[in-house]
Structures are given as structure tokens and as C-alpha cells.
Design a protein around this motif. Structure first.
Motif, short mmCIF file in Angstrom:
data_model
loop_
_atom_site.label_atom_id
_atom_site.label_comp_id
_atom_site.label_asym_id
_atom_site.label_seq_id
_atom_site.Cartn_x
_atom_site.Cartn_y
_atom_site.Cartn_z
N LYS A 210 0.82 -1.21 0.00
CA LYS A 210 0.00 0.00 0.00
C LYS A 210 0.86 1.26 0.00
O LYS A 210 0.54 2.25 -0.66
CB LYS A 210 -0.93 0.00 1.22
N LEU A 214 1.00 4.25 -2.58
CA LEU A 214 0.86 5.63 -2.14
C LEU A 214 2.06 6.47 -2.57
O LEU A 214 1.94 7.65 -2.90
CB LEU A 214 0.71 5.67 -0.62
N ARG A 217 2.05 8.55 -5.65
CA ARG A 217 1.29 9.80 -5.65
C ARG A 217 1.81 10.81 -4.64
O ARG A 217 1.76 12.02 -4.89
CB ARG A 217 -0.19 9.51 -5.35
N LYS A 218 2.29 10.31 -3.51
CA LYS A 218 2.69 11.21 -2.42
C LYS A 218 4.01 10.74 -1.82
O LYS A 218 4.04 10.12 -0.76
CB LYS A 218 1.60 11.26 -1.34
N LEU A 221 4.79 11.85 1.81
CA LEU A 221 3.96 11.17 2.80
C LEU A 221 4.45 9.75 3.03
O LEU A 221 4.54 9.28 4.17
CB LEU A 221 2.50 11.16 2.35
N LEU A 236 -1.37 13.60 5.30
CA LEU A 236 -2.18 12.38 5.28
C LEU A 236 -3.66 12.73 5.29
O LEU A 236 -4.11 13.58 6.06
CB LEU A 236 -1.85 11.53 6.51
N THR A 237 -4.42 12.08 4.43
CA THR A 237 -5.87 12.26 4.41
C THR A 237 -6.55 11.00 4.92
O THR A 237 -5.93 9.94 5.03
CB THR A 237 -6.37 12.54 2.98
N GLU A 239 -8.64 9.33 3.29
CA GLU A 239 -8.63 8.39 2.17
C GLU A 239 -7.30 7.63 2.11
O GLU A 239 -7.27 6.43 1.81
CB GLU A 239 -8.88 9.14 0.85
N ASP A 240 -6.20 8.34 2.38
CA ASP A 240 -4.89 7.68 2.41
C ASP A 240 -4.87 6.61 3.50
O ASP A 240 -4.40 5.48 3.28
CB ASP A 240 -3.77 8.69 2.69
N LEU A 243 -6.81 3.59 2.57
CA LEU A 243 -6.05 2.75 1.64
C LEU A 243 -5.03 1.89 2.39
O LEU A 243 -4.93 0.69 2.16
CB LEU A 243 -5.31 3.63 0.61
N LEU A 244 -4.30 2.50 3.31
CA LEU A 244 -3.26 1.78 4.04
C LEU A 244 -3.83 0.64 4.88
O LEU A 244 -3.17 -0.37 5.11
CB LEU A 244 -2.49 2.75 4.93
#
Length: 256
Positions: A210, A214, A217-218, A221, A236-237, A239-240, A243-244
Motif C-alpha cells: 500500500k 501511495l 502519488r505522495k 507522505l 495524510l488524508t 482516504e490515504d 487505503l493503508l
């Protein structure tokens, strides 16, 4: 005449499948954090949950490596990464080659050391507390009988010349490519006459995959997750985080 250029360098990612026991431990931990963390974030916001987020991601990374990193009583349990690594090391040694093994977790290296002793595979070792660094490096470089060097990633990233090795294994990837490159460059540098092969071991369907996703994209992060940088985690959002902590799709292996 010595060439002023380093030889060829091949890098490959090896995906390791967790066995039933390790998978059950990982999934139980992931579900626990998914349930408690996402609820906390919804109630109190990410700003007040950063410490808990960092702890959760650290524990999941440890579970992806070996159950013994979470509970010392479980050091004798199987580890997908060690089950892949040890036969690879045996093959390297049988071919008369030398190898470096890097990990961020000295506790993981300690478990590996015990496994190597049981397999009668001699090794040298270095971490941040090692005092006689030069002597250990010299032994690895010059002693034909010493063909494995276990190194803490932070301790061994800079200042070491380990060109006797042709193989590099990164047990738990450091998501900052510059740090990984520094580790591989301990052997892939001027003075190395042979091609270098570097392998990253990734536990399939875990937070390791994951974070790789990520990272595309980031990048900042992803680095912050591994270095436990609370300040950088401000990006960190929810949504992030979802995902993790997401589970793999039972059919396609993708996150859901």
C-alpha cells in the motif's frame, strides 16, 4: 587498469506470500486498527490521531516482517520473508558469492542471525551500536569464509565500502529511494568489478504494498510513514489512511 565506472546493476522486487499463521496475525491487526483508527479519526480528526496512526503503521510493518517483532514469544514462528531469503542466501553462498542483508529493524536481524546459526551460515553484523566497524568491514572484505554481512539500514547507509558483495537483499524497504540507493551503493561503486544484484522483499497484500502504491502519488507522505515523522504526516488524508488499512480483494488481490 581499474575502471572508473561501476558495473551493471540489476534491481528486482520479490513478493512474499504470508503463510496462514502470519496472515491471520496481520489481518487481525489490520482489522483492529481499521476499526479503531478510522472511528477515532471520524470523531476527533486526523490532527489529534497522528501518534496512533504512526503506531498502527509501525505495527503493521512489523507484522509483515515477522510475528516476533510484535511478540518475542513468537520468534520461532514462520516468516514469509525469511522463508524466501534463507534459500536465496544459501544459493548465493553455494555459488561462491557474498551478500549484504539490510533491515531497518535490528530485532528482525536478530531473528535472522539465529536462523543463520541454525543453518550454519557464518555472517558478520553491524548496527548503530557497533564500535569496531572497520574490523568487521575488513573481515567481510578480506575473509573468503565470511560471505554474509547483516547491516542495519540506518547504520550502513553511508561510509561503508563493501565491494566484496555482489548481492544485496533489502528485507523491509525504505520508501525513500535515496536511502535504498545508498545501501545498494555500498557494493555498487568504483572498485566493484562484478555485476550487482539487488532484491527488495515485499510482503504481498500488506501495508508494504500500500505504501508503494501511495508513494507513486505522495512521495513525501510515504517517507513520513516510514521515518515516523509526525510533522510530514500533516499531508495524510482519511482516504490515504483507508487505503493503508484496506483489505485485499479476495478475487483480484486489489485493495477494497
Amino acid at each position: 587498469m581499474t575502471s572508473s565506472r561501476a558495473p551493471a546493476r540489476t534491481e528486482q522486487t520479490i513478493h512474499c506470500e504470508l503463510d496462514t499463521t502470519q496472515r491471520a496475525l496481520y489481518d487481525e491487526l489490520r482489522e483492529h486498527y481499521r476499526r479503531t483508527l478510522l472511528g477515532r479519526v471520524d470523531r476527533e480528526g486526523l490532527g489529534r490521531s497522528k501518534i496512533q496512526v504512526l503506531e498502527a503503521l509501525l505495527r503493521l510493518r512489523q507484522a509483515a516482517c515477522h510475528p516476533g517483532l510484535l511478540d518475542r514469544a513468537r520468534v520461532g514462528e514462520p516468516s514469509a520473508k525469511l522463508d524466501v531469503l534463507v534459500p536465496q542466501l544459501a544459493e548465493v553462498l553455494e555459488g561462491g558469492h557474498k551478500a549484504l542483508v539490510f533491515s531497518q529493524f535490528t530485532s528482525f536481524l536478530a531473528i535472522l542471525k539465529a536462523r543463520l546459526v541454525a543453518e550454519r551460515m557464518p555472517y558478520e553484523y553491524l548496527d548503530g551500536r557497533t564500535r569496531d566497524r572497520a574490523a568487521r568491514v575488513n573481515r567481510f572484505q578480506g575473509d573468503p569464509a565470511c560471505r554474509l554481512f547483516l547491516v542495519s539500514l540506518k547504520a550502513g547507509g553511508l561510509g561503508l565500502n563493501l565491494t566484496a558483495a555482489e548481492y544485496v537483499f533489502l528485507l523491509d524497504p525504505w520508501w525513500n529511494p535515496a536511502v535504498e540507493a545508498q545501501a545498494i551503493d555500498r557494493t555498487h561503486r568504483i572498485g566493484q568489478a562484478r555485476p550487482v544484484f539487488a532484491y527488495r522483499l515485499i510482503a504481498r497484500n500488506t501495508v508494504e504494498e500500500k505504501v508503494l502504491e501511495l508513494q507513486q502519488r505522495k512521495r513525501a507522505l510515504a517517507d513520513a510513514i516510514i521515518t515516523a515523522d509526525e510533522g510530514l504526516l500533516r499531508t495524510l488524508t482519511r482516504e490515504d489512511l483507508e487505503l493503508l488499512l484496506s483489505a485485499p480483494d479476495p478475487v483480484g488481490g486489489r485493495s477494497r
